[in-house]
Design a protein around this motif. Structure first.
Motif, PDB file in Angstrom:
ATOM      1  N   ALA A   1       0.845  -1.185   0.000  1.00 46.82           N
ATOM      2  CA  ALA A   1       0.000   0.000   0.000  1.00 46.82           C
ATOM      3  C   ALA A   1       0.883   1.238   0.000  1.00 46.82           C
ATOM      4  CB  ALA A   1      -0.897   0.005   1.233  1.00 46.82           C
ATOM      5  N   LYS A   2       0.532   2.204  -0.840  1.00 43.47           N
ATOM      6  CA  LYS A   2       1.224   3.492  -0.750  1.00 43.47           C
ATOM      7  C   LYS A   2       0.320   4.613  -1.266  1.00 43.47           C
ATOM      8  CE  LYS A   2       3.770   2.115  -4.824  1.00 43.47           C
ATOM      9  NZ  LYS A   2       4.958   1.763  -5.447  1.00 43.47           N
ATOM     10  N   GLY A   3       0.790   5.844  -1.098  1.00 43.11           N
ATOM     11  CA  GLY A   3       0.054   7.003  -1.609  1.00 43.11           C
ATOM     12  C   GLY A   3      -1.369   7.076  -1.069  1.00 43.11           C
ATOM     13  N   TRP A   4      -2.326   7.300  -2.009  1.00 43.21           N
ATOM     14  CA  TRP A   4      -3.716   7.510  -1.616  1.00 43.21           C
ATOM     15  C   TRP A   4      -4.295   6.309  -0.884  1.00 43.21           C
ATOM     16  CZ3 TRP A   4      -5.510  12.154  -1.534  1.00 43.21           C
ATOM     17  CH2 TRP A   4      -4.979  13.111  -2.407  1.00 43.21           C
ATOM     18  N   LYS A   5      -3.931   5.120  -1.348  1.00 45.04           N
ATOM     19  CA  LYS A   5      -4.478   3.918  -0.724  1.00 45.04           C
ATOM     20  C   LYS A   5      -4.052   3.841   0.729  1.00 45.04           C
ATOM     21  CE  LYS A   5      -5.904   0.708  -4.086  1.00 45.04           C
ATOM     22  NZ  LYS A   5      -5.553  -0.348  -5.049  1.00 45.04           N
ATOM     23  N   MET A   6      -2.771   4.099   0.967  1.00 44.38           N
ATOM     24  CA  MET A   6      -2.238   4.111   2.330  1.00 44.38           C
ATOM     25  C   MET A   6      -3.030   5.087   3.185  1.00 44.38           C
ATOM     26  SD  MET A   6       0.289   3.203   4.346  1.00 44.38           S
ATOM     27  CE  MET A   6       2.052   3.197   4.116  1.00 44.38           C
ATOM     28  N   LEU A   7      -3.242   6.288   2.636  1.00 45.89           N
ATOM     29  CA  LEU A   7      -3.962   7.324   3.373  1.00 45.89           C
ATOM     30  C   LEU A   7      -5.395   6.876   3.677  1.00 45.89           C
ATOM     31  CD1 LEU A   7      -4.052  10.271   4.421  1.00 45.89           C
ATOM     32  CD2 LEU A   7      -4.853  10.943   2.170  1.00 45.89           C
ATOM     33  N   TRP A   8      -6.068   6.374   2.665  1.00 44.53           N
ATOM     34  CA  TRP A   8      -7.494   6.085   2.762  1.00 44.53           C
ATOM     35  C   TRP A   8      -7.780   4.877   3.650  1.00 44.53           C
ATOM     36  CZ3 TRP A   8     -11.379   9.083   1.907  1.00 44.53           C
ATOM     37  CH2 TRP A   8     -12.681   8.533   1.839  1.00 44.53           C
ATOM     38  N   TYR A   9      -6.963   3.811   3.463  1.00 44.11           N
ATOM     39  CA  TYR A   9      -7.284   2.567   4.172  1.00 44.11           C
ATOM     40  C   TYR A   9      -6.519   2.394   5.483  1.00 44.11           C
ATOM     41  CZ  TYR A   9      -9.816   1.172   0.023  1.00 44.11           C
ATOM     42  OH  TYR A   9     -10.717   1.122  -0.992  1.00 44.11           O
ATOM     43  N   LEU A  10      -5.407   3.083   5.647  1.00 46.56           N
ATOM     44  CA  LEU A  10      -4.614   2.845   6.849  1.00 46.56           C
ATOM     45  C   LEU A  10      -4.547   4.047   7.800  1.00 46.56           C
ATOM     46  CD1 LEU A  10      -1.816   0.718   5.309  1.00 46.56           C
ATOM     47  CD2 LEU A  10      -3.199   0.102   7.291  1.00 46.56           C
ATOM     48  N   VAL A  11      -4.348   5.220   7.216  1.00 43.17           N
ATOM     49  CA  VAL A  11      -4.155   6.381   8.107  1.00 43.17           C
ATOM     50  C   VAL A  11      -5.505   6.958   8.545  1.00 43.17           C
ATOM     51  CG1 VAL A  11      -3.103   8.645   8.327  1.00 43.17           C
ATOM     52  CG2 VAL A  11      -1.968   6.868   6.983  1.00 43.17           C
ATOM     53  N   LEU A  12      -6.392   7.209   7.566  1.00 50.17           N
ATOM     54  CA  LEU A  12      -7.661   7.871   7.905  1.00 50.17           C
ATOM     55  C   LEU A  12      -8.497   7.115   8.923  1.00 50.17           C
ATOM     56  CD1 LEU A  12      -9.206   9.674   4.818  1.00 50.17           C
ATOM     57  CD2 LEU A  12      -8.314  10.616   6.954  1.00 50.17           C
ATOM     58  N   PRO A  13      -8.632   5.782   8.797  1.00 47.10           N
ATOM     59  CA  PRO A  13      -9.426   5.083   9.823  1.00 47.10           C
ATOM     60  C   PRO A  13      -8.881   5.299  11.228  1.00 47.10           C
ATOM     61  CG  PRO A  13      -9.056   3.665   7.957  1.00 47.10           C
ATOM     62  CD  PRO A  13      -8.222   4.881   7.724  1.00 47.10           C
ATOM     63  N   GLN A  14      -7.560   5.390  11.326  1.00 44.87           N
ATOM     64  CA  GLN A  14      -6.992   5.606  12.658  1.00 44.87           C
ATOM     65  C   GLN A  14      -7.197   7.037  13.135  1.00 44.87           C
ATOM     66  OE1 GLN A  14      -3.305   3.666  13.680  1.00 44.87           O
ATOM     67  NE2 GLN A  14      -3.120   2.990  11.575  1.00 44.87           N
TER      68      GLN A  14
END
Lengths: 411, 327
Positions: free
Chosen positions: B227-240
């Motif tokens: 995962a990187k870029g937008w996907k990282m942001l959307w699925y990993l960072v934002l939920p937290q």
């Protein structure tokens, strides 16, 4: 030693007086101008009153104008002084209606103010009674750059047509005829009032602000037609809606604009902006409808007695004193305004002289749109004037809306 | 001895009920003030909205208010200025939401370890620290067509310097400069832009603290899975960051609804009432110099209160639900 003991005793006595609090002979006065000139003038007047009435102990409380406007709503009920300064016209209306001011017809009759201040009497009257004694007022009119008029060989216009012709000369020479700052709205009301007074006269002004004439009336529409002509053929400075009246002095002082419809207090601002008395001058707002009796705008300041006052007897003495010709002469010479008493003398300042000639010969004296009309109407009206100046095409919408508000405000 | 017996029973009652009594003991001072300054005034103001009153008491201290029933609300319905204010409130509410994503992106950008980062962070946070009044004044000057930045740039582009009839320096412009705060079309946007500046800073600081708590292992694991870029942001960072997002939304909604100081400083609701919002219109009709219509002002306050109540109940309900699911 004896002398010392005496002063000591006097000191103890004075302290004892203070402890016992307000005496019957205390006269508490609330005044509302902290500016150095008017404050000094008021204090000197109080000293004069004290010298004439040594038995009365005058206690003075001077507040800032805006703070006073808020405070008066509380202190008239909660802790009323014996005298307070306030404004005539509709501004005193709410307090008179709530029974918070004392009628002073007897003061007027005894002191002979009925003749000496006849011109202002209707403004001080509500429900058939007189409610206060005015101590000062000032003229409105057109202040102009005399040096620019001389340069362009323009004479002071006496009629509407002459004003339009002068404006053409100014516009041809790259001078904007009028400056104005409408951010705080009331300046536009000054222009409206004058065009309305000159187009329709004093009675129409009073009937409009008293809610007896509709804004969609043909006579009022004619006022706006003339205003539109003034905007088209003369013109006001750009961006006036983002300027206060003081900001609008900048183009006037720089020589970009040549005229200003204003009250006499603006002269001080003009001098502060670096203009000398030779560079500025005054003329009466020109005639529009020929043969109409000339009415002027001259907002007055007055003293009132709250109905909760404790010492009304001395308060009436003070009101009679304030209205006296010699007192008004002295006080207004210091403030730089006009005395209301027609027997009083005016100072030899050229603006005061011209103002006195203008106001004392007027057929009627208007207070100002926002003092003659009730507060809610005044606010809506002045917003309407500003909107008209920014977008004249919305006039019909503005007038219909003002009629609606008029229906709500006056009952 | 009866006295010590009594004392003993007292102590034991206290110790038995400590968990019930103590929270109330600590809550009561706050509750009293909350009642005096918030709850009671709400009901007073709702009551007042059924009266017509100019705020005055007569000489004997009796209120001069007159009962008018729903008259004030009927007037509101036919008052174009009320609808303009309501429309502006909606505009504030929707445009203010921009503060949340903007704050997030600035926070992501600042969440790096670079020398001097603390300095940059504090500079971005700065607008939130200074008073709203100062922000309003600064933007007011910024927009000024005569001496502001906008006016200055315009002069560079469209105006030339000449001398007027008296020989003083003046400017002749081929087009008149935009007067943002005096235009009924653009003034509200101008104020909202000014309001966004500190609000973005507020959201940014909320996200920055949130980012400190993002689990590094999950990021690492995500990275291993490609995962990187937008996907990282959307699925990993934002939920937290969900708690931070929730708080950012709450403060932004409330900030938008109570927007008052900026309007008071920049336009006073003008030109001709076109930048009014409900809170400022309420102030204007009730307590400003040309107001003195307390009943009418109270009816505006009541409408604003109902709108706020809707949002606040939603937020409280959300928080209640979240807490329940945790426990």
């Amino acid at each position: 030693m004896i002398h010392n003991t005496k002063t000591l005793l006097a000191g103890v006595a004075a302290a004892a007086f203070m402890v016992t609090g307000a005496l019957a002979d205390d006269l508490r006065i609330n005044f509302d101008d902290l500016n150095p000139g008017p404050k000094k003038a008021f204090e000197d007047m109080v000293e004069m009153f004290k010298a004439e009435n040594p038995e009365i102990n005058v206690i003075v409380n001077i507040n800032d104008r805006e703070a006073h406007k808020t405070a008066i709503r509380n202190f008239l009920t909660a802790d009323a002084p014996d005298i307070t300064s306030w404004y005539p016209g509709n501004r005193m209306g709410p307090f008179v209606d709530a029974g918070l001011f004392e009628a002073v017809d007897d003061v007027w009759a005894d002191a002979g103010f009925d003749e000496e201040m006849a011109a202002i009497k209707p403004t001080m009257t509500r429900d058939g009674k007189i409610w206060g004694v005015p101590y000062s007022y000032y003229q409105w009119g057109i202040y102009y750059r005399k040096d620019i008029f001389d340069l362009l060989k323009i004479a002071e216009p006496k009629t509407w047509a002459e004003l339009m012709a002068s404006c053409k000369v100014m516009n041809d020479n790259g001078v904007k005829p009028f400056t104005i700052g409408t951010k705080y709205l009331w300046t536009a009301a000054g222009v409206f009032d004058y065009i309305n007074l000159r187009t329709n006269g004093y009675d129409v002004h009073n009937n409009l602000t008293a809610g007896k004439i509709k804004y969609t009336d043909d006579r009022i529409k004619q006022t706006f037609v003339n205003w539109k002509q003034m905007m088209d053929e003369c013109g006001f400075v750009d961006n006036h809606a983002s300027m206060s009246w003081q900001d609008a002095l900048a183009p006037f002082a720089n020589g970009d604009a040549a005229m200003y419809v204003m009250g006499n207090f603006a002269v001080g601002g003009m001098k502060d902006a670096g203009l000398t008395e030779e560079q500025i001058d005054y003329f009466q707002f020109p005639e529009i409808t020929a043969g109409l009796p000339r009415a002027e705008e001259a907002p007055a300041d007055a003293f009132f007695i709250p109905s909760n006052a404790k010492n009304k007897e001395d308060a009436k003495k003070f009101l009679a004193f304030v209205g006296r010709a010699d007192v008004q002469t002295k006080m207004n010479a210091q403030i730089g305004q006009l005395p209301v008493n027609s027997k009083a003398e005016v100072s030899d300042n050229k603006f005061i002289q011209e103002g006195f000639a203008t106001v004392s010969t007027a057929a009627g004296i208007a207070q100002f749109y926002d003092r003659d009309a009730p507060a809610a109407m005044a606010k809506a009206g002045m917003e309407g004037f500003q909107r008209f100046m920014l977008d004249p095409s919305s006039l019909d919408e503005i007038l219909t809306e003002l009629d609606r508000i008029q229906g709500e405000v006056y009952k | 001895m009866p006295a010590t017996e009594f004392q003993a029973s007292q102590i034991s009652w206290m110790s038995r009920n400590k968990l019930v009594v103590m929270p109330w003991a600590f809550l009561i001072p706050a509750l009293i003030f909350f009642a005096i300054y918030v709850v009671i005034p709400i009901f007073q103001s709702i009551t007042l909205s059924f009266y017509e009153w100019n705020g005055l008491y007569d000489g004997d201290g009796n209120s001069t208010a007159i009962w008018v029933g729903f008259e004030n609300y009927k007037r509101l319905w036919s008052d174009p200025k009320f609808w303009v204010s309501l429309k502006n409130n909606v505009l504030w509410l929707s445009l203010f939401m921009l503060a949340v994503p903007l704050g997030l992106f600035i926070a992501l950008f600042l969440n790096q370890t670079v020398p001097g980062m603390r300095f940059y962070k504090s500079m971005f946070f700065f607008p939130f620290v200074i008073s709203q009044v100062v922000v309003g004044l600064t933007f007011g000057w910024f927009y000024n067509p005569d001496f502001g930045v906008v006016g200055g740039l315009w002069k560079l582009a469209f105006c030339e310097e000449t001398v007027n009839i008296l020989g003083n320096v003046t400017f002749k412009c081929s087009r008149t400069p935009p007067d943002i705060l005096s235009s009924s079309q653009y003034a509200t946007y101008g104020i909202i832009a000014a309001g966004l500046w500190p609000q973005v800073a507020y959201c940014m600081i909320l996200y920055l603290t949130g980012l400190n708590n993002v689990a590094v292992e999950q990021i690492e694991a995500g990275r291993l899975d490609g995962a990187k870029g937008w996907k990282m942001l959307w699925y990993l960072v934002l939920p937290q960051l969900r708690p931070a997002t929730f708080i950012a939304l709450v403060v932004t909604v409330i900030g938008a609804l109570r927007s008052f100081d900026m309007i008071a400083v920049m336009t006073q609701g003008g030109p001709y009432g076109s930048t009014n919002v409900l809170s400022y219109y309420m102030f204007e009709t009730a307590i400003s110099e040309y107001g003195e219509r307390y009943g009418y002002g109270s009816s505006i306050a009541t409408v604003l209160f109902i709108i706020m109540l809707f949002f606040i109940s939603y937020f409280l309900w959300r928080m209640y639900k979240d807490e329940k699911s945790v426990s």
